[in-house]
Design a protein around this motif. Structure first.
Motif, PDB file in Angstrom:
ATOM      1  N   ASN A 196      -6.007  10.265   1.251  1.00  0.00           N
ATOM      2  CA  ASN A 196      -6.124   8.988   1.942  1.00  0.00           C
ATOM      3  C   ASN A 196      -7.026   8.085   1.098  1.00  0.00           C
ATOM      4  OD1 ASN A 196      -8.922   9.419   2.661  1.00  0.00           O
ATOM      5  ND2 ASN A 196      -8.201  10.775   4.280  1.00  0.00           N
ATOM      6  N   ASP A 197      -7.320   6.914   1.588  1.00  0.00           N
ATOM      7  CA  ASP A 197      -8.121   5.967   0.818  1.00  0.00           C
ATOM      8  C   ASP A 197      -9.477   6.521   0.402  1.00  0.00           C
ATOM      9  OD1 ASP A 197      -6.267   3.969   0.735  1.00  0.00           O
ATOM     10  OD2 ASP A 197      -7.309   2.619   2.108  1.00  0.00           O
ATOM     11  N   VAL A 224      -3.810  -3.041  -7.773  1.00  0.00           N
ATOM     12  CA  VAL A 224      -2.994  -3.941  -6.943  1.00  0.00           C
ATOM     13  C   VAL A 224      -3.641  -5.285  -6.753  1.00  0.00           C
ATOM     14  CG1 VAL A 224      -1.937  -4.252  -4.677  1.00  0.00           C
ATOM     15  CG2 VAL A 224      -1.959  -2.025  -5.759  1.00  0.00           C
ATOM     16  N   TYR A 231       3.199  -2.729 -11.648  1.00  0.00           N
ATOM     17  CA  TYR A 231       2.392  -3.870 -11.232  1.00  0.00           C
ATOM     18  C   TYR A 231       2.082  -4.843 -12.368  1.00  0.00           C
ATOM     19  CZ  TYR A 231       1.725  -1.175  -6.974  1.00  0.00           C
ATOM     20  OH  TYR A 231       1.942  -0.477  -5.809  1.00  0.00           O
ATOM     21  N   MET A 271       0.829  -1.184   0.000  1.00  0.00           N
ATOM     22  CA  MET A 271       0.000   0.000   0.000  1.00  0.00           C
ATOM     23  C   MET A 271       0.878   1.255   0.000  1.00  0.00           C
ATOM     24  SD  MET A 271      -3.337   0.839   2.240  1.00  0.00           S
ATOM     25  CE  MET A 271      -2.938   1.932   3.567  1.00  0.00           C
ATOM     26  N   GLU A 272       1.975   1.220   0.718  1.00  0.00           N
ATOM     27  CA  GLU A 272       2.854   2.387   0.788  1.00  0.00           C
ATOM     28  C   GLU A 272       3.451   2.702  -0.587  1.00  0.00           C
ATOM     29  OE1 GLU A 272       6.919   3.764   3.021  1.00  0.00           O
ATOM     30  OE2 GLU A 272       5.520   2.478   4.105  1.00  0.00           O
ATOM     31  N   LYS A 273       3.877   1.661  -1.303  1.00  0.00           N
ATOM     32  CA  LYS A 273       4.448   1.851  -2.639  1.00  0.00           C
ATOM     33  C   LYS A 273       3.402   2.461  -3.579  1.00  0.00           C
ATOM     34  CE  LYS A 273       7.546   1.175  -5.895  1.00  0.00           C
ATOM     35  NZ  LYS A 273       8.777   1.947  -5.955  1.00  0.00           N
ATOM     36  N   PHE A 274       2.182   1.932  -3.522  1.00  0.00           N
ATOM     37  CA  PHE A 274       1.114   2.481  -4.355  1.00  0.00           C
ATOM     38  C   PHE A 274       0.904   3.955  -4.040  1.00  0.00           C
ATOM     39  CE2 PHE A 274      -3.187   3.946  -4.849  1.00  0.00           C
ATOM     40  CZ  PHE A 274      -3.428   3.667  -6.184  1.00  0.00           C
ATOM     41  N   ASN A 275       0.830   4.303  -2.762  1.00  0.00           N
ATOM     42  CA  ASN A 275       0.602   5.696  -2.374  1.00  0.00           C
ATOM     43  C   ASN A 275       1.719   6.607  -2.875  1.00  0.00           C
ATOM     44  OD1 ASN A 275      -1.818   5.086  -1.167  1.00  0.00           O
ATOM     45  ND2 ASN A 275      -1.001   5.078   0.913  1.00  0.00           N
ATOM     46  N   LYS A 328      -8.884   4.591  -2.995  1.00  0.00           N
ATOM     47  CA  LYS A 328      -8.989   3.166  -2.682  1.00  0.00           C
ATOM     48  C   LYS A 328      -9.493   2.373  -3.892  1.00  0.00           C
ATOM     49  CE  LYS A 328     -11.197  -0.093   0.463  1.00  0.00           C
ATOM     50  NZ  LYS A 328     -12.171  -0.246   1.538  1.00  0.00           N
ATOM     51  N   ARG A 347      -6.564   1.900  -6.203  1.00  0.00           N
ATOM     52  CA  ARG A 347      -5.633   0.901  -5.670  1.00  0.00           C
ATOM     53  C   ARG A 347      -6.180  -0.508  -5.846  1.00  0.00           C
ATOM     54  NH1 ARG A 347      -5.514   2.007  -0.573  1.00  0.00           N
ATOM     55  NH2 ARG A 347      -6.612   0.159   0.110  1.00  0.00           N
ATOM     56  N   GLU A 348      -7.444  -0.704  -5.567  1.00  0.00           N
ATOM     57  CA  GLU A 348      -8.041  -2.036  -5.707  1.00  0.00           C
ATOM     58  C   GLU A 348      -8.083  -2.484  -7.173  1.00  0.00           C
ATOM     59  OE1 GLU A 348     -11.777  -1.747  -3.624  1.00  0.00           O
ATOM     60  OE2 GLU A 348     -10.812  -2.151  -1.704  1.00  0.00           O
TER      61      GLU A 348
END
Length: 70
Positions: free
Chosen positions: A20-21, A70, A47, A1-5, A63, A66-67
């Motif tokens: 944030n998400d 990832v 990815y 999650m940190e890498k994505f952010n 979010k 990200r979903e």
């Protein structure tokens, strides 16, 4: 999650703590077509995930993006 952010922040050229998400994409001044292209590019490069602009357009929050990736 940190890498994505980190990658998401880089794509939008904003500070890591600026979202944030639950942040809605359209509430970010930096969210535009160029930012979307950057997100599509890092999804593929980092990815190995090929996403379309149409898929990304269905995302409402960070979010959701990200979903999708990832």
């Amino acid at each position: 999650m940190e890498k994505f952010n980190e990658l998401f922040a880089d794509a939008l050229e904003i500070e890591l703590g600026a979202f944030n998400d639950e942040t809605e994409l359209h509430s970010l001044d930096e969210w535009d077509s160029m930012a979307a292209l950057s997100v599509i590019a890092f999804a593929a490069q980092t990815y190995g995930k090929n996403i379309s602009g149409d898929q990304l357009e269905l995302c409402n929050t960070v979010k959701d993006v990200r979903e999708l990736i990832v």
